[in-house]
Design a protein around this motif. Structure first.
Motif, PDB file in Angstrom:
ATOM      1  N   LEU A 328       0.862  -1.182   0.000  1.00 17.10           N
ATOM      2  CA  LEU A 328       0.000   0.000   0.000  1.00 17.10           C
ATOM      3  C   LEU A 328       0.897   1.230   0.000  1.00 17.10           C
ATOM      4  O   LEU A 328       1.737   1.390   0.894  1.00 17.10           O
ATOM      5  CB  LEU A 328      -0.928   0.002   1.209  1.00 17.10           C
ATOM      6  N   LEU A 329       0.724   2.104  -0.992  1.00 16.74           N
ATOM      7  CA  LEU A 329       1.502   3.336  -1.094  1.00 16.74           C
ATOM      8  C   LEU A 329       0.587   4.513  -0.770  1.00 16.74           C
ATOM      9  O   LEU A 329      -0.442   4.728  -1.437  1.00 16.74           O
ATOM     10  CB  LEU A 329       2.091   3.507  -2.499  1.00 16.74           C
ATOM     11  N   VAL A 363       1.079   3.899 -11.989  1.00 15.69           N
ATOM     12  CA  VAL A 363       0.618   2.692 -11.303  1.00 15.69           C
ATOM     13  C   VAL A 363       0.370   1.577 -12.317  1.00 15.69           C
ATOM     14  O   VAL A 363       0.700   0.412 -12.088  1.00 15.69           O
ATOM     15  CB  VAL A 363      -0.651   2.999 -10.482  1.00 15.69           C
ATOM     16  N   ALA A 364      -0.198   1.936 -13.478  1.00 15.31           N
ATOM     17  CA  ALA A 364      -0.477   0.918 -14.493  1.00 15.31           C
ATOM     18  C   ALA A 364       0.813   0.352 -15.077  1.00 15.31           C
ATOM     19  O   ALA A 364       0.927  -0.858 -15.332  1.00 15.31           O
ATOM     20  CB  ALA A 364      -1.347   1.513 -15.597  1.00 15.31           C
ATOM     21  N   GLU A 365       1.818   1.220 -15.320  1.00 14.56           N
ATOM     22  CA  GLU A 365       3.066   0.754 -15.927  1.00 14.56           C
ATOM     23  C   GLU A 365       3.888  -0.098 -14.980  1.00 14.56           C
ATOM     24  O   GLU A 365       4.449  -1.117 -15.367  1.00 14.56           O
ATOM     25  CB  GLU A 365       3.887   1.962 -16.396  1.00 14.56           C
ATOM     26  N   VAL A 366       3.994   0.317 -13.715  1.00  8.93           N
ATOM     27  CA  VAL A 366       4.858  -0.386 -12.769  1.00  8.93           C
ATOM     28  C   VAL A 366       4.104  -1.501 -12.060  1.00  8.93           C
ATOM     29  O   VAL A 366       4.640  -2.600 -11.853  1.00  8.93           O
ATOM     30  CB  VAL A 366       5.459   0.607 -11.743  1.00  8.93           C
ATOM     31  N   ALA A 371      -2.862  -3.675 -10.315  1.00  6.21           N
ATOM     32  CA  ALA A 371      -2.669  -2.502  -9.457  1.00  6.21           C
ATOM     33  C   ALA A 371      -3.923  -1.626  -9.476  1.00  6.21           C
ATOM     34  O   ALA A 371      -4.678  -1.603 -10.451  1.00  6.21           O
ATOM     35  CB  ALA A 371      -1.454  -1.704  -9.906  1.00  6.21           C
ATOM     36  N   ALA A 372      -4.136  -0.920  -8.390  1.00  8.63           N
ATOM     37  CA  ALA A 372      -5.316  -0.045  -8.263  1.00  8.63           C
ATOM     38  C   ALA A 372      -4.886   1.286  -7.669  1.00  8.63           C
ATOM     39  O   ALA A 372      -3.930   1.364  -6.883  1.00  8.63           O
ATOM     40  CB  ALA A 372      -6.378  -0.695  -7.390  1.00  8.63           C
ATOM     41  N   VAL A 385      -0.663  -2.469  -4.847  1.00 11.53           N
ATOM     42  CA  VAL A 385       0.072  -3.340  -5.764  1.00 11.53           C
ATOM     43  C   VAL A 385       0.209  -4.703  -5.094  1.00 11.53           C
ATOM     44  O   VAL A 385       0.583  -4.784  -3.915  1.00 11.53           O
ATOM     45  CB  VAL A 385       1.464  -2.770  -6.113  1.00 11.53           C
ATOM     46  N   SER A 386      -0.059  -5.762  -5.826  1.00 11.21           N
ATOM     47  CA  SER A 386       0.029  -7.106  -5.262  1.00 11.21           C
ATOM     48  C   SER A 386       0.899  -7.984  -6.157  1.00 11.21           C
ATOM     49  O   SER A 386       1.122  -7.684  -7.336  1.00 11.21           O
ATOM     50  CB  SER A 386      -1.365  -7.719  -5.103  1.00 11.21           C
ATOM     51  N   GLY A 387       1.405  -9.060  -5.565  1.00  2.00           N
ATOM     52  CA  GLY A 387       2.256  -9.974  -6.325  1.00  2.00           C
ATOM     53  C   GLY A 387       3.464 -10.381  -5.509  1.00  2.00           C
ATOM     54  O   GLY A 387       3.450 -10.362  -4.271  1.00  2.00           O
ATOM     55  N   ALA A 388       4.533 -10.725  -6.223  1.00  2.00           N
ATOM     56  CA  ALA A 388       5.763 -11.175  -5.564  1.00  2.00           C
ATOM     57  C   ALA A 388       6.770 -10.030  -5.536  1.00  2.00           C
ATOM     58  O   ALA A 388       6.680  -9.077  -6.311  1.00  2.00           O
ATOM     59  CB  ALA A 388       6.337 -12.385  -6.308  1.00  2.00           C
ATOM     60  N   ASP A 389       7.773 -10.195  -4.621  1.00  2.00           N
ATOM     61  CA  ASP A 389       8.855  -9.215  -4.478  1.00  2.00           C
ATOM     62  C   ASP A 389       8.283  -7.800  -4.332  1.00  2.00           C
ATOM     63  O   ASP A 389       8.644  -6.863  -5.051  1.00  2.00           O
ATOM     64  CB  ASP A 389       9.785  -9.292  -5.686  1.00  2.00           C
ATOM     65  N   MET A 390       7.393  -7.630  -3.365  1.00  2.00           N
ATOM     66  CA  MET A 390       6.666  -6.387  -3.213  1.00  2.00           C
ATOM     67  C   MET A 390       7.544  -5.214  -2.769  1.00  2.00           C
ATOM     68  O   MET A 390       7.301  -4.073  -3.149  1.00  2.00           O
ATOM     69  CB  MET A 390       5.518  -6.572  -2.218  1.00  2.00           C
TER      70      MET A 390
END
Length: 740
Positions: A328-329, A363-366, A371-372, A385-390
């Motif tokens: 969460l940013l 946010v869409a590119e990275v 991502a939302a 942003v969710s996934g691995a290596d956050m």
């Protein structure tokens, strides 16, 4: 089946209660209007009678005053003329001539008596049978008439007595006294009053007739209006109410609503009826729109706080169930309030719209498709942003966001440069609940702001401790002035032309009993946010004035140095700054011209109208006003012309690079030229080298301060410096008082 009254809905309760219908209410309203008309007419009748009595009374008084004034003027004129005619006969003792003159006066209808008397007050002639000749006048009025240069008057209930002197060549010979009866005047006045009363009564009877006609017409109009209202409005509205109940029950296709006679009307009732006929489709469409509005931000089109919370809860459940991670940013704009304060809220909304687009692209590119981005509120945004290596991806996204927002925005023909502070928190490492994650992101963002802004920070447990320390600092700052932990140092200000010391700037220092010296950039921010700056500002102004009052030069004829005190935006917004300054000057005895109040550009430009009024009041007392950190905000020549200031201080960021950066040199030269064209003094702060000093003096800068000239020092050291009478710092060694 029984119904529990306690569970009855408000709508059902309102429907169950007997209520007055529109027709009944209209009837009651019209009846009340009719009664009000009747009452008004009765009141008019009453007031008319009182007015007639008042007219008669005032008319009688006016006639009385007019008649008596006319009689008085006639009596005085007649006595004066007769006295002049009697002078020669009285001097010669010609009683026959005296009798003829008095006889003409006596023959007037309202004359009751007439006497001629000598200087001793004895009657010489009474205009009749001389029965009273030789008798003395036994009241002082005769002698008052002899002594008076003009005829005098006295009144009784029956007679107006007029007496005047008779003068001859040898002086006053005696006097003439005439009595005028008042019966005829009273009779004339009564006759006129009776005629006026009859006229008023006749006028009142005619007015009463027309008022009765008006009341009857109003009652008839009221009855007609009641009938028309019932036919044109009440009945159609009752039918519409029945249709509304059908629509409320979900039956939007009401039979006969669109093809009835009411729908064919070409007035507001017809429009309303046709609107009810279209309500089924409209309600369904609006229901969809409202749900969309409830979950999206109207300005940016992004999901709002409500949608974010639901999305965050869903993402947490999804990621935690799958063993994944979530970042969460928390993105907060730096100094966004400047745009609203200086360019207006419309410009701020425009910036937020473009900023949201940039954030969405980053946010869409990275972050990828999962991502939302949401607008959390104001100038705060949340990215998920969710996934691995956050940790690595979140850092990369934060850097991309900060870089994108640092690109200039074009607003109202101006370039605006902003920055962002980003706080990052990870799940499940930092928390597993939405509320805690949002709190952690906010804490991390705040730490990024404390680190200098335009950067990002990951949340850690130590940050909670930092928040606790800040709260402790605020607690320690309360009462620090009373405990003697806060003090003032003074940095001298020199005149560049001759190196003469002309003043000093007051600098607040805090020596904590446990932590030692606390930087002003730390505790001033705490004081601003906690509201303590108001109390500290008052104390600083008072102490600075007291210290400056003891600064005198070696030469008593020499002007003593001034003291410059910084004032915060909160102090300016409080509105009592002129009173605080006046009290400090009165208590210390410091002349107003030796106090300079310094405010930053953004402080003044936040509300130019209020700031201009307060500063004008200060300058009216003789206090000087300086604009600090000039060049760092959105100021310009137009602002300097609207806000009354005596001087500007070039921000140290321009002075630092004035030898290396041609742009800073050009901007500094432009500020000096612009200020001088307006008759404004220029001070350069942060002079830390001889080269900076020389080029500023060459460009015409008036005053300067900085470590190369003199470091901040205590009040006593400043007093000694003033007493030393140093007239040129170029010829003297640098003073280093060991200040921090």
């Amino acid at each position: 089946m029984s119904v529990d009254p306690a569970r009855e809905t408000p709508v059902a309760a309102a429907q169950a209660r007997p209520a007055l219908g529109l027709s009944t209410r209209f009837a009651l309203l019209l009846a009340a209007i009719s009664l009000a008309l009747v009452a008004t007419v009765c009141l008019l009748w009453y007031q008319q009678g009182r007015g007639a009595d008042a007219v008669i009374r005032h008319g009688s008084e006016s006639l009385h005053q007019l008649a008596f004034s006319s009689l008085q003027r006639r009596g005085q004129d007649q006595v004066a003329q007769s006295a002049a005619a009697l002078a020669a006969p009285l001097a010669a003792g010609d009683r026959a001539a005296i009798g003829r003159i008095l006889g003409s006066v006596r023959r007037q209808t309202d004359v009751v008596y007439v006497y001629v008397f000598d200087a001793e007050g004895r009657i010489v002639h009474d205009g009749a049978g001389d029965a009273s000749v030789g008798a003395p006048m036994d009241d002082p009025f005769a002698f008052q008439a002899i002594a008076s240069p003009e005829p005098v008057v006295q009144w009784s209930d029956e007679v107006m007595d007029v007496a005047g002197p008779i003068r001859g060549d040898g002086g006053r010979l005696g006097g003439l006294r005439v009595g005028y009866g008042l019966e005829r005047i009273a009779a004339q006045q009564a006759e006129a009053q009776a005629a006026l009363g009859e006229r008023l009564q006749d006028l009142s009877r005619r007015q009463m007739h027309w008022q009765v006609v008006f009341v009857l017409g109003a009652v008839a109009a009221t009855l007609l209006l009641s009938f028309l209202l019932e036919r044109w409005f009440v009945r159609p509205i009752r039918r519409l109410a029945d249709a509304a109940r059908e629509i409320e029950a979900g039956r939007f296709d009401v039979p006969g609503l669109l093809d009835g006679r009411d729908s064919r009307r070409r007035d507001e009732i017809g429009d309303l009826t046709r609107a009810f006929g279209r309500m089924s489709e409209s309600v369904a469409r609006h229901d969809r729109d409202i749900r969309s509005m409830a979950y999206s931000d109207a300005l940016t089109g992004l999901p709002n706080r409500l949608a974010l919370r639901e999305l965050l809860d869903a993402r947490l459940r999804e990621q935690l169930d799958d063993g994944g991670q979530l970042a969460l940013l928390f993105v907060d704009l730096d100094d966004f309030k400047r745009i609203n304060d200086t360019l207006g809220h419309d410009a701020g909304d425009e910036v937020l719209g473009e900023l949201a687009e940039r954030l969405y692209v980053c946010v869409a590119e990275v972050g990828g498709e999962s991502a939302a981005l949401a607008r959390f509120g104001g100038d705060e945004f949340i990215a998920l942003v969710s996934g691995a290596d956050m940790r690595q991806r979140a850092a990369l996204l934060a850097e991309s966001v900060i870089a994108a927002l640092q690109q200039p925005f074009q607003v109202l023909g101006q370039q605006v440069v902003l920055g962002a502070s980003v706080g990052i928190t990870l799940a499940p490492q930092d928390a597993t609940g939405a509320g805690v994650l949002l709190k952690n992101g906010d804490v991390a963002m705040y730490q990024a702001k404390l680190a200098g802004k335009h950067c990002y920070r990951f949340y850690s447990r130590a940050m909670d401790q930092a928040v606790g320390r800040r709260m402790q600092m605020e607690s320690d700052l309360r009462g620090a002035w009373e405990r003697g932990e806060l003090s003032l140092d003074y940095q001298p200000i020199y005149q560049l032309a001759d190196g003469h010391i002309v003043g000093a700037e007051a600098l607040l220092r805090w020596k904590h009993p446990e932590h030692g010296m606390i930087p002003p950039s730390v505790f001033i921010d705490v004081a601003e946010q906690s509201g303590l700056i108001d109390l500290l500002g008052r104390a600083v102004i008072a102490r600075a004035c007291e210290d400056a009052a003891r600064w005198v030069g070696a030469d008593d004829d020499e002007e003593a140095p001034f003291i410059a005190v910084n004032v915060s935006a909160r102090q300016l917004r409080s509105g009592d700054l002129p009173e605080v300054v006046a009290a400090a000057l009165a208590d210390s005895g410091l002349p107003p011209g030796r106090l300079h109040v310094e405010l930053t550009e953004t402080t003044i430009l936040g509300d130019e109208i209020q700031a201009g009024a307060l500063l004008a009041r200060l300058r009216g007392t003789g206090v000087r006003v300086w604009l600090d950190d000039f060049g760092t905000g959105f100021s310009g020549l137009s602002h300097l012309r609207r806000v009354p200031v005596d001087g500007v201080k070039i921000d140290r960021s321009f002075v630092t690079d004035v030898l290396r950066d041609p742009d800073d040199l050009a901007l500094t030269s432009a500020i000096i030229a612009m200020a001088h064209s307006l008759g404004i003094t220029v001070v350069a702060e942060g002079v830390e080298s001889e080269g900076q000093h020389d080029i500023l003096r060459e460009r015409g800068c008036d005053l300067a301060q900085g470590f190369w000239l003199a470091r901040p020092m205590s009040a006593e050291a400043m007093r000694q410096l003033c007493r030393a009478g140093l007239r040129g710092y170029d010829a003297e060694p640098r003073l280093d008082t060991g200040s921090y």
